[in-house]
Design a protein around this motif. Structure first.
Motif, PDB file in Angstrom:
ATOM      1  N   GLY A   1     -10.019  -2.510  17.960  1.00  0.00           N
ATOM      2  CA  GLY A   1      -9.646  -1.787  16.751  1.00  0.00           C
ATOM      3  C   GLY A   1      -8.310  -1.095  16.914  1.00  0.00           C
ATOM      4  N   MET A   2      -7.848  -0.411  15.877  1.00  0.00           N
ATOM      5  CA  MET A   2      -6.608   0.366  15.962  1.00  0.00           C
ATOM      6  C   MET A   2      -6.860   1.730  15.341  1.00  0.00           C
ATOM      7  SD  MET A   2      -3.488  -2.150  14.924  1.00  0.00           S
ATOM      8  CE  MET A   2      -2.100  -1.246  15.596  1.00  0.00           C
ATOM      9  N   THR A   3      -6.282   2.751  15.932  1.00  0.00           N
ATOM     10  CA  THR A   3      -6.438   4.079  15.338  1.00  0.00           C
ATOM     11  C   THR A   3      -5.391   4.250  14.241  1.00  0.00           C
ATOM     12  OG1 THR A   3      -4.907   5.064  16.902  1.00  0.00           O
ATOM     13  CG2 THR A   3      -7.225   5.025  17.540  1.00  0.00           C
ATOM     14  N   ASP A   4      -5.615   5.242  13.388  1.00  0.00           N
ATOM     15  CA  ASP A   4      -4.629   5.551  12.347  1.00  0.00           C
ATOM     16  C   ASP A   4      -3.266   5.842  12.971  1.00  0.00           C
ATOM     17  OD1 ASP A   4      -6.665   5.313  10.605  1.00  0.00           O
ATOM     18  OD2 ASP A   4      -6.467   7.297   9.697  1.00  0.00           O
ATOM     19  N   GLU A   5      -3.293   6.553  14.103  1.00  0.00           N
ATOM     20  CA  GLU A   5      -2.024   6.957  14.723  1.00  0.00           C
ATOM     21  C   GLU A   5      -1.245   5.733  15.197  1.00  0.00           C
ATOM     22  OE1 GLU A   5      -4.678   8.891  14.803  1.00  0.00           O
ATOM     23  OE2 GLU A   5      -3.555  10.366  13.622  1.00  0.00           O
ATOM     24  N   GLU A   6      -1.969   4.728  15.727  1.00  0.00           N
ATOM     25  CA  GLU A   6      -1.273   3.509  16.169  1.00  0.00           C
ATOM     26  C   GLU A   6      -0.630   2.806  14.976  1.00  0.00           C
ATOM     27  OE1 GLU A   6      -3.634   1.833  20.025  1.00  0.00           O
ATOM     28  OE2 GLU A   6      -4.743   1.911  18.166  1.00  0.00           O
ATOM     29  N   ILE A   7      -1.359   2.753  13.882  1.00  0.00           N
ATOM     30  CA  ILE A   7      -0.824   2.094  12.688  1.00  0.00           C
ATOM     31  C   ILE A   7       0.352   2.886  12.127  1.00  0.00           C
ATOM     32  CG2 ILE A   7      -1.376   1.475  10.310  1.00  0.00           C
ATOM     33  CD1 ILE A   7      -4.192   0.776  11.294  1.00  0.00           C
ATOM     34  N   LEU A   8       0.194   4.211  12.072  1.00  0.00           N
ATOM     35  CA  LEU A   8       1.290   5.036  11.553  1.00  0.00           C
ATOM     36  C   LEU A   8       2.511   4.954  12.462  1.00  0.00           C
ATOM     37  CD1 LEU A   8      -0.723   8.138  10.371  1.00  0.00           C
ATOM     38  CD2 LEU A   8       0.445   6.488   8.935  1.00  0.00           C
ATOM     39  N   GLY A   9       2.266   4.833  13.773  1.00  0.00           N
ATOM     40  CA  GLY A   9       3.377   4.684  14.703  1.00  0.00           C
ATOM     41  C   GLY A   9       4.156   3.403  14.419  1.00  0.00           C
ATOM     42  N   ALA A  10       3.423   2.332  14.134  1.00  0.00           N
ATOM     43  CA  ALA A  10       4.086   1.062  13.820  1.00  0.00           C
ATOM     44  C   ALA A  10       4.883   1.186  12.524  1.00  0.00           C
ATOM     45  CB  ALA A  10       3.036  -0.046  13.698  1.00  0.00           C
ATOM     46  N   VAL A  11       4.333   1.914  11.554  1.00  0.00           N
ATOM     47  CA  VAL A  11       5.041   2.101  10.278  1.00  0.00           C
ATOM     48  C   VAL A  11       6.312   2.928  10.509  1.00  0.00           C
ATOM     49  CG1 VAL A  11       4.891   3.241   8.027  1.00  0.00           C
ATOM     50  CG2 VAL A  11       2.979   1.876   8.863  1.00  0.00           C
ATOM     51  N   ARG A  12       6.167   3.967  11.315  1.00  0.00           N
ATOM     52  CA  ARG A  12       7.320   4.849  11.593  1.00  0.00           C
ATOM     53  C   ARG A  12       8.433   4.060  12.268  1.00  0.00           C
ATOM     54  NH1 ARG A  12       4.669   8.444  14.868  1.00  0.00           N
ATOM     55  NH2 ARG A  12       3.372   9.008  13.108  1.00  0.00           N
ATOM     56  N   GLU A  13       8.034   3.173  13.166  1.00  0.00           N
ATOM     57  CA  GLU A  13       9.038   2.415  13.917  1.00  0.00           C
ATOM     58  C   GLU A  13       9.688   1.327  13.049  1.00  0.00           C
ATOM     59  OE1 GLU A  13       9.814  -1.171  16.473  1.00  0.00           O
ATOM     60  OE2 GLU A  13       7.722  -0.765  16.004  1.00  0.00           O
ATOM     61  N   PHE A  14       8.868   0.674  12.206  1.00  0.00           N
ATOM     62  CA  PHE A  14       9.360  -0.480  11.438  1.00  0.00           C
ATOM     63  C   PHE A  14      10.048  -0.049  10.143  1.00  0.00           C
ATOM     64  CE2 PHE A  14       8.113  -4.343   8.762  1.00  0.00           C
ATOM     65  CZ  PHE A  14       9.160  -5.105   9.260  1.00  0.00           C
ATOM     66  N   GLN A  15       9.600   1.065   9.542  1.00  0.00           N
ATOM     67  CA  GLN A  15      10.118   1.549   8.254  1.00  0.00           C
ATOM     68  C   GLN A  15      10.122   0.433   7.191  1.00  0.00           C
ATOM     69  OE1 GLN A  15      10.993   4.693   7.185  1.00  0.00           O
ATOM     70  NE2 GLN A  15      10.069   5.375   9.099  1.00  0.00           N
ATOM     71  N   PRO A  16       8.959  -0.059   6.817  1.00  0.00           N
ATOM     72  CA  PRO A  16       8.903  -1.167   5.860  1.00  0.00           C
ATOM     73  C   PRO A  16       9.243  -0.713   4.440  1.00  0.00           C
ATOM     74  CG  PRO A  16       6.699  -0.394   6.354  1.00  0.00           C
ATOM     75  CD  PRO A  16       7.625   0.392   7.226  1.00  0.00           C
ATOM     76  N   ASP A  17       9.711  -1.670   3.639  1.00  0.00           N
ATOM     77  CA  ASP A  17       9.939  -1.383   2.212  1.00  0.00           C
ATOM     78  C   ASP A  17       8.670  -1.645   1.432  1.00  0.00           C
ATOM     79  OD1 ASP A  17      12.792  -0.951   2.557  1.00  0.00           O
ATOM     80  OD2 ASP A  17      12.850  -3.087   3.028  1.00  0.00           O
ATOM     81  N   LEU A  18       7.853  -2.546   1.959  1.00  0.00           N
ATOM     82  CA  LEU A  18       6.617  -2.905   1.264  1.00  0.00           C
ATOM     83  C   LEU A  18       5.486  -3.033   2.286  1.00  0.00           C
ATOM     84  CD1 LEU A  18       6.481  -5.456  -1.600  1.00  0.00           C
ATOM     85  CD2 LEU A  18       4.748  -5.555   0.150  1.00  0.00           C
ATOM     86  N   VAL A  19       4.375  -2.390   1.990  1.00  0.00           N
ATOM     87  CA  VAL A  19       3.214  -2.471   2.891  1.00  0.00           C
ATOM     88  C   VAL A  19       2.074  -3.136   2.125  1.00  0.00           C
ATOM     89  CG1 VAL A  19       1.581  -1.192   4.303  1.00  0.00           C
ATOM     90  CG2 VAL A  19       3.909  -0.352   4.052  1.00  0.00           C
ATOM     91  N   GLY A  20       1.600  -4.259   2.628  1.00  0.00           N
ATOM     92  CA  GLY A  20       0.510  -4.979   1.972  1.00  0.00           C
ATOM     93  C   GLY A  20      -0.783  -4.813   2.735  1.00  0.00           C
ATOM     94  N   PHE A  21      -1.849  -4.499   2.033  1.00  0.00           N
ATOM     95  CA  PHE A  21      -3.165  -4.344   2.656  1.00  0.00           C
ATOM     96  C   PHE A  21      -4.070  -5.489   2.232  1.00  0.00           C
ATOM     97  CE2 PHE A  21      -1.803  -0.001   3.149  1.00  0.00           C
ATOM     98  CZ  PHE A  21      -2.484   0.451   4.258  1.00  0.00           C
ATOM     99  N   THR A  22      -4.761  -6.088   3.198  1.00  0.00           N
ATOM    100  CA  THR A  22      -5.837  -7.018   2.877  1.00  0.00           C
ATOM    101  C   THR A  22      -7.098  -6.196   2.704  1.00  0.00           C
ATOM    102  OG1 THR A  22      -4.790  -8.574   4.356  1.00  0.00           O
ATOM    103  CG2 THR A  22      -7.015  -9.111   3.627  1.00  0.00           C
ATOM    104  N   VAL A  23      -7.666  -6.181   1.514  1.00  0.00           N
ATOM    105  CA  VAL A  23      -8.778  -5.272   1.259  1.00  0.00           C
ATOM    106  C   VAL A  23     -10.054  -6.050   0.930  1.00  0.00           C
ATOM    107  CG1 VAL A  23      -9.567  -3.312  -0.067  1.00  0.00           C
ATOM    108  CG2 VAL A  23      -7.141  -3.588   0.351  1.00  0.00           C
ATOM    109  N   HIS A  24     -11.017  -5.954   1.834  1.00  0.00           N
ATOM    110  CA  HIS A  24     -12.387  -6.366   1.539  1.00  0.00           C
ATOM    111  C   HIS A  24     -13.120  -5.095   1.116  1.00  0.00           C
ATOM    112  CE1 HIS A  24     -12.109 -10.368   3.610  1.00  0.00           C
ATOM    113  NE2 HIS A  24     -11.026  -9.758   4.033  1.00  0.00           N
TER     114      HIS A  24
END
Lengths: 185, 34
Positions: free
Chosen positions: A25-48
């Motif tokens: 799994g991944m923690t929220d902090e790991e995901i937020l860290g990736a977002v902080r590093e990448f600085q995306p313009d668009l974030v897509g979620f696959t939602v079940h």
């Protein structure tokens, strides 16, 4: 992976996939860290459906981290609940049905090159109202769609689709301290 | 334009009604090769 391949074929170069569904799994902090590093313009979620509340919570935190990033929800849950998803404060766009062409058109519409009201398969907020456009017709088999992108690095740990080795390993005898050929005669 | 696709992590798969046991996704997935 399919969306990524399609967007790449349309000239989007910088696309990353983040899989939080590895066995660890991944923690929220790991995901937020990736977002902080990448600085995306668009974030897509696959939602079940089972991921929906998790996705909403994560989307809210990503909006705090990168307010300029647009958050798009897509996936099976949106087929039924696109309006409800689009009403979430952290969600900018809810894509229902097949998302390849929709996502590309959303980006063009967001950039002012097209009207969002004309994008089939999209629900979004406008002046405090939720607008749900008509569904996209299913693309025919002759519609060109590239082969899905295969990640170069597999996540660590056993592949989730792979069966346990013990089930097919002939020299593993449950209950014995050692494999059969290593036991003293 | 930079695009990030996220598969959000699953916190739990389902819970059994009438029990306090919550089945974590890790309970359902194989953990190791041995």
């Amino acid at each position: 992976m399919s969306l990524s391949a399609f967007l790449k074929s349309k000239g989007y170069a910088d696309i990353r996939l983040l899989n939080g569904q590895t066995p660890r799994g991944m923690t929220d902090e790991e995901i937020l860290g990736a977002v902080r590093e990448f600085q995306p313009d668009l974030v897509g979620f696959t939602v079940h459906s089972i991921l929906y509340y998790n996705a909403c919570r994560l989307a809210g935190r990503i909006k705090e981290e990168a307010p300029s990033a647009k958050v798009v929800f897509g996936g099976p849950h949106l087929t039924e609940f696109a309006i409800e998803a689009a009403s979430q404060p952290a969600v900018d766009f809810a894509v229902f049905g097949e998302g390849e062409y929709t996502l590309h058109e959303v980006d063009r519409g967001d950039g002012g090159q097209a009207r969002l009201e004309d994008v089939a398969g999209l629900a979004f907020k406008k002046n405090g109202e939720i607008i749900k456009n008509p569904a996209r017709t299913f693309p025919s088999l002759s519609t060109p769609c590239p082969c899905p992108t295969i990640p170069l690095r597999l996540p660590p740990g056993p592949h989730p689709l792979r069966r346990r080795r013990a089930h097919r390993d002939h020299d593993h005898q449950p209950g014995l301290p050692l494999p059969l050929h290593l036991l003293p005669a | 334009m930079k695009v990030l696709f996220i598969n959000p992590p699953i916190e739990y798969a389902f819970s059994l009604r009438g029990t306090n046991r919550v089945w974590l996704q890790h309970d359902l997935a194989p953990r190791s090769e041995s």
